[in-house]
Scaffold this active site. Structure first.
Site, mmCIF file in Angstrom:
data_model
loop_
_atom_site.group_PDB
_atom_site.id
_atom_site.type_symbol
_atom_site.label_atom_id
_atom_site.label_comp_id
_atom_site.label_asym_id
_atom_site.label_seq_id
_atom_site.Cartn_x
_atom_site.Cartn_y
_atom_site.Cartn_z
ATOM 1 N N LYS B 79 0.844 -1.197 0.000
ATOM 2 C CA LYS B 79 0.000 0.000 0.000
ATOM 3 C C LYS B 79 0.878 1.246 0.000
ATOM 4 C CE LYS B 79 -3.902 2.045 2.577
ATOM 5 N NZ LYS B 79 -4.729 1.950 3.805
ATOM 6 N N SER B 154 -9.726 1.905 3.085
ATOM 7 C CA SER B 154 -8.860 2.613 2.170
ATOM 8 C C SER B 154 -7.857 1.736 1.431
ATOM 9 C CB SER B 154 -8.105 3.688 2.938
ATOM 10 O OG SER B 154 -7.213 3.092 3.870
ATOM 11 N N SER B 178 -9.882 -0.341 7.292
ATOM 12 C CA SER B 178 -9.295 -0.167 5.962
ATOM 13 C C SER B 178 -8.602 -1.390 5.371
ATOM 14 C CB SER B 178 -8.306 0.998 5.969
ATOM 15 O OG SER B 178 -9.000 2.217 5.891
#
Lengths: 100, 491
Positions: B79, B154, B178
């Site tokens: 990420k 997210s 997330s």
């Protein structure tokens, strides 16, 4: 002391934006005011929770005062630290005038 | 031989048996990226040269045979909130465009030491603030199951990459759901470890008392393998726990016979889609058939978790994001005459709408006159939520519920109403505030879209959550369902 229950005003939104160093347009002031009012109305549900007998959790961990030996260790070089800077002057970050 | 859709542990065996090389495997994954990335937008940066170089080094290590680990030669996505040395790391924000960290996050360093291969940086909501990936400062991610729908957020890019076969596994970060929510919405496994279990050094901060890095994988075994590597104390993060890390694989297959599993009645929230509830209830029955005893429990303060979170997280974020001043790294607007004007212009044009909204909310909650009413109150409510979990875990070993009240929703469906978007995380947020651990595991489809079962275990009992999730996965086999984009590659 202002009442948290009172509706957020445009002037307060502008004040908060100044505190946060956020440039903000007139249109955004109105939009954020309305959106934040809506969010704060939901958040005010917290007032129904009885917290008179509980301490605040500032941090989830039980560990306290993590200590280590005070030894000099390798760190970022000046060159690496400045590598991403938009403007530099020698070994320094260069910024605009602090005072006009 | 088709390798798409395989797990870390399957591929590790093939690498060890020399059926494939890491170089071939890495090229194969990039071929899938080349096929589908245009559709998913899962990545912000691809690191092809670095990956092929790491793959060659991994192949040498595997040939040598002696220090090959389960992750050696396995292509993994990271990420974009994780700093990778010499690779652009933006946290999905325009304000960090062009930022190239001079150091690795500890989790990145650990994966590198194991010989993992870094495919690239995955797309995410800006500074991890969002539940749909539509707050990315670059472009929204599309769900590999239905390209008109969001992948969740997210960590939506990491989830989409794994679900579309654009990575074997990925790392995400979870502040309010997330990792777990996008894992649920894309039909993969995702785990939020207990706060303090994994180092946050080099994780671009959102809310420092809640953020945790965790694995996003094709199955529970892979999740345990990745967690094993990233968990543990780090001298660079004083908030990482010195508690020893157990062997997460040792008890994985012990089953749930005799275990007590609780179902919090508050987690079946109003607004939960019937298809989601049906899938989760069926999953609970499956675990009962496997020998667990199921009982209803109550977490009475659950309804306060969302409002408390939307004080605590924005308050911490408003402080953390003060560092983006355009002077030291990232975007600089250049139009201000003074340093203050420059800060204001840089932050106005560098941050997106949701990030600015949360900075404002957090600054307001912390400002003079409001601190006690909002921030202190929210921290007290956090104590109530922690106590709810403690009481429940006196009676049961783990808790079961849905991960998200809905399946993946259409892009644009919730962007006009921030509060509607926040409600996506209503059953994941208590886990972050309560300092427990949670895993989402696929539990079937509703209307053709994936549903996630959430297993919550006490703090630092990740092995319990993994064991329950593994028992469910083995009994149900739902982790074998592939997104159409991955199915096309497998066929």
């Amino acid at each position: 002391m202002p009442e948290p229950e009172s509706e957020l005003s445009s002037a307060e939104v502008e004040h908060v934006a100044r505190l946060a160093r956020l440039g903000i347009t007139a249109e955004e002031v109105t939009r954020y005011r309305d959106q934040l009012r809506n969010i704060l109305a939901h958040i005010n549900a917290l007032n129904q929770a009885d917290t008179s007998q509980v301490p605040a959790t500032a941090h989830p961990l039980e560990e306290r005062n993590v200590m280590r030996a005070d030894e000099v260790r390798p760190c970022l070089s000046v060159e690496d630290a400045l590598r991403n800077a938009p403007k530099v002057d020698g070994a320094y970050f260069k910024v605009k005038a602090i005072q006009e | 031989m088709n390798l798409h859709g395989r797990t870390i542990h399957e591929l590790h065996q093939m690498l060890v048996d020399r059926e494939i090389s890491s170089f071939e495997l890495t090229q194969l994954v990039y071929a899938q990226i080349d096929r589908v990335e245009e559709k998913t937008a899962a990545y912000l940066t691809l690191t092809r040269d670095l990956a092929l170089q790491q793959a060659r080094a991994a192949d040498e290590r595997l040939r040598d045979g002696r220090d090959a680990t389960p992750l050696t030669g396995i292509p993994i996505a990271l990420k974009d909130v994780l700093c990778v040395r010499d690779v652009q790391s933006t946290a999905g924000s325009q304000i960090l465009k062009g930022f190239v960290p001079p150091y690795n996050a500890t989790v990145v360093e650990r994966l590198d030491r194991e010989g993992a291969v870094f495919l690239g940086k995955t797309n995410c909501d800006e500074f991890a603030m969002g539940s749909s990936n539509e707050n990315s400062g670059y472009r929204p991610v599309h769900n590999p199951w239905d390209l008109d729908r969001v992948p969740g957020g997210s960590s939506g890019g990491s989830a989409a990459a794994v679900a579309a076969g654009e990575a074997i596994a990925a790392l995400g970060s979870d502040t309010g759901g997330s990792i777990r929510q996008p894992a649920a919405l894309t039909g993969i496994v995702g785990m939020k470890p207990t706060y303090g279990r994994v180092s946050r050094y080099g994780l671009i901060a959102f809310a420092s008392s809640l953020d945790q890095v965790g694995p996003m994988t094709r199955d529970v075994t892979d999740c345990a393998l990745l967690l094993q590597v990233i968990a543990g104390h780090d001298p660079m993060d004083s908030t990482s726990s010195p508690r020893p890390v157990p062997d997460y694989l040792a008890q994985l297959a012990s089953g749930v016979k005799g275990m007590r599993l609780g179902v919090p009645r508050e987690y079946f929230v109003s607004g939960m889609e019937p298809g989601v509830e049906a899938a989760v209830r069926a999953a609970i029955r499956t675990l009962e058939q496997q020998g667990a005893s199921i009982e209803e429990v109550s977490l009475p303060n659950s309804a306060y978790a969302l409002p408390a979170y939307y004080i605590i997280a924005p308050a911490e974020a408003s402080s953390n994001l003060a560092r983006y001043d355009g002077a030291r790294y990232g975007f600089q607007d250049g139009s201000g005459r003074t340093v203050i004007e420059e800060y204001q212009a840089t932050r106005q044009h560098g941050f997106g709408q949701e990030v600015k909204r949360r900075i404002m909310l957090g600054t307001y909650a912390l400002s003079a006159g409001y601190y006690d009413a909002y921030y202190l109150k929210a921290q007290k409510v956090r104590t109530l939520i922690i106590e709810d979990f403690k009481r429940a875990f006196e009676k049961v070993d783990a808790l079961l519920g849905a991960t998200s009240p809905t399946v993946a929703f259409p892009l644009g469906a919730k962007t006009a109403d921030p509060l509607a978007m926040y409600l996506n995380d209503i059953i994941t947020i208590p886990g972050n505030l309560g300092n427990v651990c949670g895993i989402s595991v696929p539990c079937g489809l509703a209307g053709g879209l994936p549903v996630g079962l959430q297993v919550i275990a006490p703090g630092f009992r990740e092995e319990v959550a993994l064991r329950v999730a593994f028992a469910y996965e083995s009994a149900s086999g739902f982790h074998n369902a592939h997104s159409p984009l991955l199915e096309a590659a497998v066929a």
